[in-house]
Design a protein around this motif. Structure first.
Motif, mmCIF file in Angstrom:
data_model
loop_
_atom_site.group_PDB
_atom_site.id
_atom_site.type_symbol
_atom_site.label_atom_id
_atom_site.label_comp_id
_atom_site.label_asym_id
_atom_site.label_seq_id
_atom_site.Cartn_x
_atom_site.Cartn_y
_atom_site.Cartn_z
ATOM 1 N N GLU A 143 0.892 -1.061 -0.031
ATOM 2 C CA GLU A 143 -0.056 0.045 -0.014
ATOM 3 C C GLU A 143 0.773 1.502 -0.195
ATOM 4 O O GLU A 143 0.645 2.208 -0.659
ATOM 5 C CB GLU A 143 -0.802 -0.136 0.992
ATOM 6 C CG GLU A 143 -2.048 -1.187 1.169
ATOM 7 C CD GLU A 143 -2.872 -1.112 2.485
ATOM 8 O OE1 GLU A 143 -3.954 -0.979 2.362
ATOM 9 O OE2 GLU A 143 -2.233 -1.299 3.358
ATOM 10 N N ILE A 144 1.944 1.366 0.901
ATOM 11 C CA ILE A 144 2.967 2.353 0.604
ATOM 12 C C ILE A 144 3.434 2.464 -0.579
ATOM 13 O O ILE A 144 3.513 3.756 -1.201
ATOM 14 C CB ILE A 144 3.827 2.349 1.858
ATOM 15 C CG1 ILE A 144 3.124 2.211 3.092
ATOM 16 C CG2 ILE A 144 4.783 3.393 1.761
ATOM 17 C CD1 ILE A 144 4.007 2.055 4.420
ATOM 18 N N TYR A 145 3.533 1.450 -1.359
ATOM 19 C CA TYR A 145 4.330 1.382 -2.620
ATOM 20 C C TYR A 145 3.377 2.230 -3.613
ATOM 21 O O TYR A 145 3.570 3.019 -4.540
ATOM 22 C CB TYR A 145 4.549 -0.050 -2.960
ATOM 23 C CG TYR A 145 5.001 -0.261 -4.602
ATOM 24 C CD1 TYR A 145 6.503 0.001 -4.841
ATOM 25 C CD2 TYR A 145 4.176 -0.703 -5.540
ATOM 26 C CE1 TYR A 145 6.809 -0.024 -6.111
ATOM 27 C CE2 TYR A 145 4.641 -0.881 -6.722
ATOM 28 C CZ TYR A 145 5.815 -0.511 -7.257
ATOM 29 O OH TYR A 145 6.269 -0.940 -8.452
ATOM 30 N N LYS A 146 1.914 1.643 -3.282
ATOM 31 C CA LYS A 146 0.957 2.324 -4.478
ATOM 32 C C LYS A 146 0.823 3.899 -3.894
ATOM 33 O O LYS A 146 0.361 4.578 -4.963
ATOM 34 C CB LYS A 146 -0.386 1.607 -4.000
ATOM 35 C CG LYS A 146 -1.454 2.094 -4.959
ATOM 36 C CD LYS A 146 -2.785 1.216 -4.714
ATOM 37 C CE LYS A 146 -3.914 1.712 -5.581
ATOM 38 N NZ LYS A 146 -5.057 1.351 -5.041
ATOM 39 N N ILE A 147 0.997 4.343 -2.751
ATOM 40 C CA ILE A 147 0.978 5.424 -2.572
ATOM 41 C C ILE A 147 1.919 6.746 -3.797
ATOM 42 O O ILE A 147 1.802 7.531 -4.211
ATOM 43 C CB ILE A 147 1.238 6.150 -1.176
ATOM 44 C CG1 ILE A 147 0.044 5.526 -0.221
ATOM 45 C CG2 ILE A 147 1.498 7.762 -0.977
ATOM 46 C CD1 ILE A 147 0.472 5.654 1.250
ATOM 47 N N GLY A 148 3.207 6.072 -3.493
ATOM 48 C CA GLY A 148 4.384 6.389 -4.630
ATOM 49 C C GLY A 148 3.943 6.452 -5.982
ATOM 50 O O GLY A 148 3.946 7.346 -6.695
ATOM 51 N N GLN A 149 3.403 5.245 -6.293
ATOM 52 C CA GLN A 149 2.692 5.320 -7.753
ATOM 53 C C GLN A 149 1.818 6.261 -8.065
ATOM 54 O O GLN A 149 1.674 6.715 -9.321
ATOM 55 C CB GLN A 149 2.077 3.753 -7.829
ATOM 56 C CG GLN A 149 3.079 2.397 -8.182
ATOM 57 C CD GLN A 149 2.245 1.215 -8.359
ATOM 58 O OE1 GLN A 149 1.395 0.757 -7.606
ATOM 59 N NE2 GLN A 149 2.928 0.612 -9.302
ATOM 60 N N THR A 150 0.726 6.487 -6.959
ATOM 61 C CA THR A 150 -0.326 7.379 -6.986
ATOM 62 C C THR A 150 0.250 8.760 -7.232
ATOM 63 O O THR A 150 -0.259 9.515 -8.040
ATOM 64 C CB THR A 150 -1.299 7.391 -5.826
ATOM 65 O OG1 THR A 150 -1.653 6.023 -5.750
ATOM 66 C CG2 THR A 150 -2.252 8.304 -6.091
ATOM 67 N N LEU A 151 1.256 9.188 -6.699
ATOM 68 C CA LEU A 151 1.858 10.455 -6.839
ATOM 69 C C LEU A 151 3.056 10.618 -7.848
ATOM 70 O O LEU A 151 3.130 11.643 -8.398
ATOM 71 C CB LEU A 151 2.375 10.931 -5.529
ATOM 72 C CG LEU A 151 1.427 10.859 -4.367
ATOM 73 C CD1 LEU A 151 2.192 11.334 -3.152
ATOM 74 C CD2 LEU A 151 0.157 11.728 -4.755
ATOM 75 N N ALA A 152 3.407 9.512 -8.530
ATOM 76 C CA ALA A 152 4.575 9.564 -9.660
ATOM 77 C C ALA A 152 4.154 10.319 -10.854
ATOM 78 O O ALA A 152 5.098 10.984 -11.258
ATOM 79 C CB ALA A 152 4.664 8.128 -10.046
ATOM 80 N N PRO A 153 2.828 10.664 -11.224
ATOM 81 C CA PRO A 153 2.587 11.640 -12.165
ATOM 82 C C PRO A 153 3.004 13.072 -11.962
ATOM 83 O O PRO A 153 3.212 13.677 -12.954
ATOM 84 C CB PRO A 153 1.108 11.432 -12.472
ATOM 85 C CG PRO A 153 0.716 10.186 -12.074
ATOM 86 C CD PRO A 153 1.597 9.786 -10.887
ATOM 87 N N LEU A 154 2.970 13.423 -10.670
ATOM 88 C CA LEU A 154 3.487 14.580 -10.500
ATOM 89 C C LEU A 154 5.108 15.128 -10.910
ATOM 90 O O LEU A 154 5.428 16.180 -10.900
ATOM 91 C CB LEU A 154 3.203 15.036 -8.982
ATOM 92 C CG LEU A 154 1.853 14.941 -8.304
ATOM 93 C CD1 LEU A 154 2.135 15.002 -6.898
ATOM 94 C CD2 LEU A 154 1.062 15.943 -8.901
ATOM 95 N N ARG A 155 5.547 13.934 -11.016
ATOM 96 C CA ARG A 155 7.314 14.277 -11.354
ATOM 97 C C ARG A 155 7.145 14.862 -12.756
ATOM 98 O O ARG A 155 8.204 15.637 -12.808
ATOM 99 C CB ARG A 155 7.877 12.917 -11.458
ATOM 100 C CG ARG A 155 8.085 11.878 -10.053
ATOM 101 C CD ARG A 155 8.601 10.729 -10.557
ATOM 102 N NE ARG A 155 9.614 10.499 -11.414
ATOM 103 C CZ ARG A 155 9.670 9.646 -12.547
ATOM 104 N NH1 ARG A 155 8.982 8.542 -12.516
ATOM 105 N NH2 ARG A 155 10.534 9.818 -13.467
ATOM 106 N N GLU A 156 6.170 14.650 -13.631
ATOM 107 C CA GLU A 156 5.935 15.219 -14.843
ATOM 108 C C GLU A 156 6.001 16.804 -15.064
ATOM 109 O O GLU A 156 6.043 17.588 -15.801
ATOM 110 C CB GLU A 156 5.402 14.736 -15.686
ATOM 111 C CG GLU A 156 5.558 13.275 -16.264
ATOM 112 C CD GLU A 156 4.488 12.407 -16.743
ATOM 113 O OE1 GLU A 156 3.597 13.039 -17.149
ATOM 114 O OE2 GLU A 156 4.698 11.235 -17.074
#
Length: 258
Positions: A143-156
């Motif tokens: 689940e903590i990994y999924k939080i990272g996945q969820t916010l990953a688009p902000l890198r762009e």
């Protein structure tokens, strides 16, 4: 990947003394920041904000929190006055909600040393907005990994995402005084296992943290390892920015995820 896309990072923030005695890590963090486009904002998940519910700091100007005891007086004089960014906090909450996470804004949370210590070396001008998100200790590694996945688009959007913890963290085993101690085998074996798995894109083996050799000795509690799960979620391509040990068994690695 366009030139504006920033990576996700895992930073081992070490002892609070890193602020006064940068050792090898401070210069490594400075070099890293110089090699990246300047972020529009920074999001940090710190080992030092453990929570039951998932929370996001929404303060306009969080206080610098010296959340430690027994260190030299000059350490308590350090301030990191970077602003918060309530608009970004709202965006983070929206992304989390869309991904099925229940999260809340926290407008009173001060900024702990897991946030300001590495940023002091990366962006000493403190002119980039910083939003902190909590580490929900009732969540699984996945689940903590999924939080990272969820916010990953902000890198762009030129937002730098950081998990701040430590690749190894057993304070009882550290050599606090005297000459630099030899790195114990249980610490190097743990660190090398984790890095080997990430080098082979076997993130599942790292998320299965109970099976990692010597995990309990390296992490008697999980809060300094869990921000790595978050950082892993932000990118598929793993690389090592820096690797060293401090005080014998305290791993000071910095990892990058693109």
């Amino acid at each position: 990947m366009n030139l504006q896309t920033l990576p996700g990072l895992f930073i081992s923030h070490g002892s609070p003394m890193l602020a006064l005695n940068p050792e090898q890590v401070g210069p490594a963090l400075e070099r890293l920041s110089l090699n990246l486009p300047k972020p529009e904002a920074i999001i940090v998940m710190s080992a030092h904000w453990e929570s039951n519910a998932l929370e996001v700091s929404s303060s306009v100007r969080p206080e610098t929190w010296h959340d430690f005891r027994g260190f030299p007086p000059e350490l308590y004089e350090i301030r990191y006055p970077a602003p918060g960014q309530p608009e970004l906090a709202e965006q983070v909450l929206h992304l989390l909600a869309n991904a099925g996470f229940t999260a809340h804004a926290n407008s009173t949370r001060p900024r702990d040393h897991g946030v300001w210590m590495p940023l002091l070396h990366m962006y000493p001008e403190a002119d980039i907005p910083v939003v902190e998100i909590s580490l929900p200790m009732n969540m699984s590694a996945e689940e903590i990994y999924k939080i990272g996945q969820t916010l990953a688009p902000l890198r762009e959007k030129q937002i730098l995402i950081i998990g701040s913890g430590s690749i190894t963290h057993n304070l009882r085993e550290l050599a606090w005084h005297g000459e630099a101690a030899t790195v114990p085998e249980w610490a190097s074996t743990f660190r090398n296992y984790v890095v080997s798995k990430m080098n082979h894109s076997d993130y599942a083996a790292v998320l299965d943290w109970q099976s990692i050799p010597h995990v309990e000795r390296n992490h008697p509690t999980l809060e300094h390892f869990a921000p790595l799960f978050f950082a892993m979620g932000t990118g598929h391509r793993f690389s090592i920015v820096h690797s060293s040990f401090s005080m014998g068994s305290l791993g000071m690695d910095i990892y990058r995820f693109d």
